[in-house]
Design a protein around this motif. Structure first.
Motif, mmCIF file in Angstrom:
data_model
loop_
_atom_site.group_PDB
_atom_site.id
_atom_site.type_symbol
_atom_site.label_atom_id
_atom_site.label_comp_id
_atom_site.label_asym_id
_atom_site.label_seq_id
_atom_site.Cartn_x
_atom_site.Cartn_y
_atom_site.Cartn_z
ATOM 1 N N UNK B 217 0.842 -1.170 0.045
ATOM 2 C CA UNK B 217 0.050 0.085 0.027
ATOM 3 C C UNK B 217 0.949 1.242 0.009
ATOM 4 N N UNK B 218 1.783 1.340 0.814
ATOM 5 C CA UNK B 218 2.957 2.524 0.921
ATOM 6 C C UNK B 218 3.529 2.698 -0.365
ATOM 7 N N UNK B 219 3.798 1.409 -1.095
ATOM 8 C CA UNK B 219 4.487 1.628 -2.493
ATOM 9 C C UNK B 219 3.567 2.260 -3.579
ATOM 10 N N UNK B 220 2.281 1.619 -3.452
ATOM 11 C CA UNK B 220 1.324 2.295 -4.218
ATOM 12 C C UNK B 220 1.075 3.766 -3.986
ATOM 13 N N UNK B 221 0.911 4.249 -2.736
ATOM 14 C CA UNK B 221 0.747 5.332 -2.349
ATOM 15 C C UNK B 221 1.981 6.326 -2.690
ATOM 16 N N UNK B 222 3.021 5.751 -2.535
ATOM 17 C CA UNK B 222 4.385 6.645 -3.021
ATOM 18 C C UNK B 222 4.317 6.784 -4.494
ATOM 19 N N UNK B 223 4.104 5.969 -5.104
ATOM 20 C CA UNK B 223 3.794 5.752 -6.554
ATOM 21 C C UNK B 223 2.780 6.870 -6.997
ATOM 22 N N UNK B 224 1.776 6.671 -6.617
ATOM 23 C CA UNK B 224 0.781 7.847 -6.750
ATOM 24 C C UNK B 224 1.063 9.241 -6.454
ATOM 25 N N UNK B 225 1.663 9.538 -5.496
ATOM 26 C CA UNK B 225 2.493 10.745 -5.068
ATOM 27 C C UNK B 225 3.275 11.156 -6.174
ATOM 28 N N UNK B 226 4.378 10.468 -6.457
ATOM 29 C CA UNK B 226 5.337 10.603 -7.234
ATOM 30 C C UNK B 226 4.609 11.125 -8.808
ATOM 31 N N UNK B 227 3.995 10.125 -8.979
ATOM 32 C CA UNK B 227 3.234 10.460 -10.385
ATOM 33 C C UNK B 227 2.485 11.684 -10.481
ATOM 34 N N UNK B 228 1.788 12.159 -9.415
ATOM 35 C CA UNK B 228 1.109 13.334 -9.437
ATOM 36 C C UNK B 228 2.077 14.624 -9.328
ATOM 37 N N UNK B 229 3.027 14.366 -8.561
ATOM 38 C CA UNK B 229 4.056 15.570 -8.631
ATOM 39 C C UNK B 229 4.672 15.797 -10.268
ATOM 40 N N UNK B 230 5.188 14.534 -10.689
ATOM 41 C CA UNK B 230 5.675 14.688 -11.736
ATOM 42 C C UNK B 230 4.973 15.357 -13.102
ATOM 43 N N UNK B 231 3.515 14.994 -12.808
ATOM 44 C CA UNK B 231 2.625 15.341 -13.978
ATOM 45 C C UNK B 231 2.129 16.723 -13.624
ATOM 46 N N UNK B 232 2.475 17.337 -12.393
ATOM 47 C CA UNK B 232 1.913 18.540 -12.270
ATOM 48 C C UNK B 232 2.802 19.746 -13.181
ATOM 49 N N UNK B 233 2.490 20.690 -12.943
ATOM 50 C CA UNK B 233 3.347 21.879 -13.555
ATOM 51 C C UNK B 233 4.683 21.824 -13.014
ATOM 52 N N UNK B 234 4.668 21.735 -11.533
ATOM 53 C CA UNK B 234 5.863 21.931 -10.785
ATOM 54 C C UNK B 234 6.946 20.651 -11.366
ATOM 55 N N UNK B 235 6.124 19.439 -11.666
ATOM 56 C CA UNK B 235 6.922 18.287 -12.151
ATOM 57 C C UNK B 235 7.742 18.677 -13.647
ATOM 58 N N UNK B 236 7.024 19.712 -14.301
ATOM 59 C CA UNK B 236 7.556 20.090 -15.691
ATOM 60 C C UNK B 236 8.704 20.883 -15.186
#
Lengths: 248, 386, 543
Positions: B217-236
């Motif tokens: 679950x932590x890995x899934x959560x961490x993955x979604x968080x990272x995905x969200x960050x890199x997908x955001x404008x800040x990630x760009x």
């Protein structure tokens, strides 16, 4: 000189690297909306001058006043950019692994802080501005392509587009005519004249034909300070300028 | 409202596949272990549950490194330190949980303190009796260290290999410090002999299965968080920093703030991975800080394919799975294999396994590089003058 | 019944004792000794004191052991014949030992011997007499020991004996110690003349050292103000000198550590500083150099042992060549494909380091290898209060020599010029006909070869094991980063600064914490000055 409120005022700026004075007591006024050409031989300090204005290099002494209130020498590149200084490098630098559209999105004037950027969503008006800019730089068809896949000329245009999207009040342009054909040179000169008026532009250039085409006030830099200033005809009649360009 | 759409943005097709597999693992592993009888072919032995749990911790750690290296170009050779700090925070809680069941039976002091003749609990051990506090510390301690370290480093524009080297020095310094008995973290031996967590016996199969599910679950959560960050404008912006740092500054972005943000976030993810690692492995000791460990994390990411997040997870699983097999069968060969992996991946597989699988710029490019390599190395060898 | 039995046993023992022949050396047959010995066995301590005094004047080998045993309270007289022995209690019985030879003579019951009792004042008198007696022994080691004992005890009673010993002494070192002992006694002796006490103070001050300082400090509380003042001054002067020497010792340790760091880092300064290549396998190249030394010594041990003293001289060029070639292979095989991608280079060379480690472990085994020190690198000497070992000294000399050689190579030779040309502008250098590929390989090979030399030196002070390199990699990177990349002088300054800083911290914080503190310092320093102590400034550095 007329008593106007300068957009940019370099006051007796000096910077040296390892004892060599790259900039030596340089003073320069740029008025709002003015287009200014800066010329000078190699090593005259043109690039260093731009580094100082954009906050990249910190001078040893002197001030760089922005609208008479901010001292740019106390700020870094990001601060200078946020105040309204835009810079175009000689070699086009765009974000190669981003799409053309994302390149413009990143350049678009907006809140630059981390947290707002993290939660930012592209608004309709922002999307409209991006679309307009894509049309202006004729890259609408390539909006979803990676910037890396663009041709050299297209990258130049994309970078100009990014600069305009930034909506700067002062644009620093480094040798825009380098490697261009005569026709492109003419077109670029026209573009810069169009941009000026709304914003101030400083063009650093080697190419005399290009400077003549611009037909604006010229500052001649030599050994880190202004040698002469005025119209191109005026400065090219100056014996010291002739000495610098033809002598030795 | 906005949040759900943000998450939807993060979940692409590849993410969905990855998350589905993770959920399957989280269901299958406990079922095969607990519900299938021990004699059955499909039975999963208990040690394997902990082993897979450990792999998932490593996967989360690899994810944290990919976030900064793959997306922002920060090559940290000291991420093992954040992982270990998280592990120690949890380890301290587990030590306190032992209570009077230690060898010396001291209700307050862990065994190693009794052994060292300490009279009272050092101040920094207070509070770790509480589980939520320990979890908080597993996040905060790595986060604060990363923040302070990054604040100095990024503000002074320490970049590239210089940054890598000082991150290595950081973890090396911490390793030396944690080896000292006087530090109060068990010195050489670290923290071990844990009994239970939140009242569940750590040796029982059910607890192990539970920890596995929590880690997944932590890995899934961490993955979604990272995905969200890199997908955001800040990630760009992060990617922009990676590709053209100076240009990003001239656009008005405070590069150091972005780096600091992502570095701290990444350290906290590594801390969580460490906190989950300790109860499943049963020990945390200073060797987790060793520079070699930290560099190994980087090769997991490189093997999987950096800048893809999923690749980091795949790389961690492949390399650690191979490590388990190799060290079991031919321990001699493991370091050769790992060393060769470093060389081969950097030379021929810049996109990692994921690049190979995708085919684009992966396999073809790798083959091209290999050919060029052979050509340059052997056949064509002439002067390079004009 | 029981008593009767015991007395019977005692009588039997006595009878046996009487029958046993007297040990010849048990007692001197010196007739002059007899009356004094008789006087010892009395209750009159004044008489006993006189007897002791008189015995000490006699020239007889039994005198020293006799007095020593008496002073220790172990002297016993056998009632049956009045002879003296050293005795040890064993349950109810006493074991008698011959005074001179120390041999066990017999075991007697307590009632068959009398203990010769001494009181405290006699004990002091005996100690002093013993001290002065051995002061004139034939063996210089004994005299030295006696002088040292007197110096430590500082009993005014020994003064006359000491003075006569000084007059008779012909060994300079021993006489110096005796004179110091005399001064130490005089300083504390209220009865002595102020002049001679002042003179004693200056003798002690000239002698220096911790003991002299302690004595003078003690005397600085003297009732006579002149003495107190002079002593305090002397103590302060000595303390200052000692502090300077302590400082010197730390500097020496620091230089020694610095030379090790310099050796480990200087090859790195070439590959990282000059070429911009991060070579994480550098430590393993050092390790290869150490193993080359081991191999050379193995061959010498087995086939030409007389060459052992030259083993390092043979190993050094060999290590340079072997490791240099390994470096060229690494550069041609891997590194050259990664120019301009420093982070990838870092990872690939780390992989190479793992392979090298495991290769050495597979070939030579995981345990430490014995690398011997040649005779000229063993032992050491004292310089004032400094202890300097030859191996550390030679390593310092070697490190500086390697540094000077590299500097000359880079600055003064055409090869060095080509290296710098390729470093600064690859394209232009290649246009000018410099074979940049060849120069790259040679530069990397040079850095590796120097690492090999470092390995030869480190084999002398460190464990030669497959992990040897790991211990140096972080340190040597710190040196290069701290000193400023691209500059050999930076590496020199960096190495010695860090070495000395480490050794000055150690007394306060312990070795491990000192290292941690130095690392933390460098981390902060790099953030303040990202380009190290000797940065390359200006435009070139920006790119």
């Amino acid at each position: 000189m007329k008593e106007t409120r300068a957009l940019l005022y370099l006051d007796d700026v000096t910077v040296s690297f390892d004892g060599f004075k790259a900039i030596n007591g340089l003073s320069l006024f740029v008025e709002p909306g003015e287009l200014r050409a800066v010329i000078g031989p190699n090593g005259a300090g043109k690039t260093t001058m731009m580094d100082i204005i954009t906050g990249k290099t910190r001078p040893d002494s002197g001030k760089v006043l922005w609208k008479g209130e901010h001292d740019l020498t106390k700020l870094d590149e990001a601060d200078a950019a946020r105040l309204g200084v835009g810079r175009k490098f000689q070699k086009p630098t765009v974000f190669e692994t981003h799409t053309v559209e994302d390149n413009l999105l990143l350049a678009l004037k907006a809140d630059r802080r981390v947290i707002p950027t993290l939660f930012a969503r592209t608004r309709k008006d922002e999307q409209a501005r991006i679309d307009a800019m894509l049309a202006l730089i004729r890259l609408e068809a390539r909006r979803a392509d990676l910037a890396a896949d663009l041709s050299h000329g297209q990258k130049q245009w994309l970078e100009i587009g990014m600069l305009l999207a930034q909506e700067p009040e002062l644009l620093l342009v480094d040798e825009p005519a380098a490697g261009m054909t005569d026709d492109e040179t003419m077109e670029t000169a026209k573009l810069l004249r169009d941009i000026a008026g709304e914003r101030s532009v400083i063009v650093v250039e080697h190419d005399m034909a290009f400077v003549r085409e611009l037909d604006v006030k010229v500052s001649v830099l030599h050994e880190g300070s202004v040698l002469a200033e005025g119209s191109l005809d005026h400065v090219s009649a100056d014996p010291r300028v002739i000495e610098v360009y033809l002598g030795r | 409202m906005a949040d759900t759409s943000l998450i939807r943005r993060a979940v692409t097709a590849r993410s969905q596949l990855f998350l589905i597999l993770l959920v399957l693992a989280a269901i299958l592993v406990p079922v095969l272990n607990l519900a299938v009888p021990a004699g059955s072919f499909f039975h999963l032995p208990s040690y394997a549950v902990s082993l897979f749990g450990k792999y998932l911790c490593y996967a989360l750690l690899a994810l944290s490194v990919d976030l900064i290296w793959g997306y922002c170009g920060i090559l940290s050779l000291g991420h093992g330190a954040f992982f270990a700090l998280g592990g120690y925070a949890m380890g301290m809680h587990l030590m306190r949980e032992i209570g009077s069941r230690g060898v010396y039976g001291d209700p307050l002091l862990p065994d190693f303190m009794v052994f060292l003749n300490w009279q009272e609990l050092p101040w920094f051990w207070h509070g770790f009796g509480s589980f939520p506090f320990a979890v908080l510390m597993a996040l905060l301690v790595p986060g604060v260290l990363a923040f302070i370290f990054g604040w100095f480093a990024f503000r002074s524009r320490v970049t590239g290999v210089y940054l890598s080297i000082i991150t290595q020095a950081m973890t090396y310094a911490l390793m030396l410090a944690f080896f000292r008995n006087e530090m109060g973290f068990g010195g050489n031996n670290g923290l071990t002999d844990f009994k239970d967590v939140l009242g569940f016996n750590l040796q029982s199969d059910a607890t192990r299965a539970g920890l596995f599910v929590v880690t997944a679950a932590a890995l899934a959560g961490g993955y979604l968080l990272c995905r969200w960050v890199v997908g955001s404008k800040a990630g760009k912006v992060l990617v922009a920093v990676r590709d053209a740092e100076s240009r990003t500054r001239f656009l008005g972005y405070k590069v150091e703030h972005y780096k600091l943000f992502v570095f701290t976030l990444s350290a906290m993810l590594a801390g969580i991975a460490g906190a989950l690692y300790t109860p499943q492995v049963g020990i945390i000791n200073p060797s987790e800080f060793s520079p070699a460990n930290s560099i190994e994390i980087v090769v997991w990411v490189a093997v999987g394919g950096r800048g893809t997040l999923v690749g980091a997870v795949i790389g961690a699983l492949i390399v650690n799975g191979a490590k388990t097999l190799f060290t079991g069968w031919f321990p001699e060969i493991w370091l050769f294999a790992l060393g060769a992996l470093f060389v081969v991946v950097t030379l021929f597989m810049p996109q990692g396994v994921l690049g190979l699988a995708r085919g684009q710029g992966g396999l073809a490019e790798g083959a091209k590089r290999a050919l060029a390599f052979l050509e340059q190395a052997g056949i064509k060898r002439k002067g390079t003058g004009s | 019944m029981r008593t009767a039995f015991l007395s019977l046993a005692a009588m039997m023992l006595l009878f046996l004792a009487a029958l046993s022949p007297l040990p010849a050396a048990a007692q001197s047959d010196n007739p002059a000794l007899a009356p004094h010995l008789a006087a010892l066995d009395s209750r009159d301590f004044a008489a006993k004191g006189r007897a002791v005094e008189a015995i000490a004047q006699l020239d007889d080998p039994v005198v020293v052991p006799l007095l020593r045993t008496l002073g220790a309270g172990d002297l016993y007289r056998r009632k049956s014949d009045g002879l003296f022995f050293r005795a040890e209690r064993d349950g109810r019985d006493y074991k008698l030992f011959d005074l001179q030879s120390g041999d066990l003579v017999e075991t007697l019951s307590g009632s068959a011997v009398t203990r010769i009792i001494v009181n405290n004042s006699m004990r002091g008198q005996i100690d002093a007499l013993l001290g002065s007696l051995t002061l004139r022994a034939d063996d210089p080691a004994q005299r030295l020991a006696a002088a040292r004992t007197i110096f430590e005890e500082r009993d005014p009673a020994t003064l006359p004996a000491l003075e006569s010993a000084i007059a008779a002494e012909d060994d300079d070192d021993i006489r110096a110690l005796m004179e110091t002992a005399r001064a130490a006694i005089l300083v504390a002796d209220d009865g002595a003349l102020t002049e001679s006490r002042l003179e004693a103070v200056s003798v002690l001050r000239a002698m220096g050292g911790r003991e002299a300082m302690v004595i003078l400090k003690g005397a600085s509380g003297d009732e006579a103000p002149a003495i107190a003042e002079a002593a305090a001054e002397g103590a302060a002067a000595i303390e200052q000198t000692m502090q300077l020497w302590g400082l010197g010792q730390n500097v020496w340790y620091g230089l020694s550590l610095g030379s090790v760091l310099l050796l480990a880092a200087i090859g790195l300064a070439i590959t990282f500083g000059v070429m911009g290549v991060i070579n994480m396998a550098h430590g393993e190249l050092v390790m290869l150099g150490a193993y080359t030394t081991f191999a050379v010594q193995e061959v010498i041990r087995n086939s030409a042992p007389w060459l052992f003293d030259y083993s390092l001289l043979i190993a050094a060029p060999l290590a340079f060549a072997v490791v240099g070639l390994a470096g060229v292979a690494i550069e041609r095989g891997v590194v050259r494909f990664l120019y301009g991608r420093p982070l990838e280079t870092l990872l690939a060379t780390w992989g190479i380091s793992l392979i090298l480690q495991q290769a050495v472990r597979s070939i030579f085994g995981p345990t430490n290898k014995e690398v011997g020190n040649p005779s000229w690198m063993t032992g050491g000497f004292e310089l004032g209060y400094l202890t300097i070992t030859y191996n550390r000294l030679w390593i310092l000399v070697f490190a500086l020599a390697v540094f000077a050689g590299l500097l000359a190579l880079l600055k003064k030779t055409p090869a060095g010029l080509q290296m710098r040309a390729v470093t600064q502008n690859r394209a232009m250098a290649s246009d000018l006909g410099v074979k940049s590929g060849f120069v790259d390989a040679m530069t990397f090979g040079l850095g590796a070869g120097v690492a090999g030399l470092a390995g030869v030196a480190l084999s002398q002070i460190d464990n030669v094991s497959p992990n040897l390199g790991q211990g140096y990699i972080v340190d040597s990177f710190m040196v290069v980063v701290f000193g400023g990349a691209g500059n050999l002088w930076g590496a020199l300054a960096g190495a010695f600064t860090l070495g000395i800083a480490n050794k000055f911290l150690e007394p306060f914080s312990g070795a491990v914490l000192a290292k941690v503190l130095v690392l933390v310092f460098i981390i902060i320093f790099i953030q303040k000055r990202p380009r190290g102590l000797f940065p390359v400034k200006g435009r070139a550095a920006e790119n």
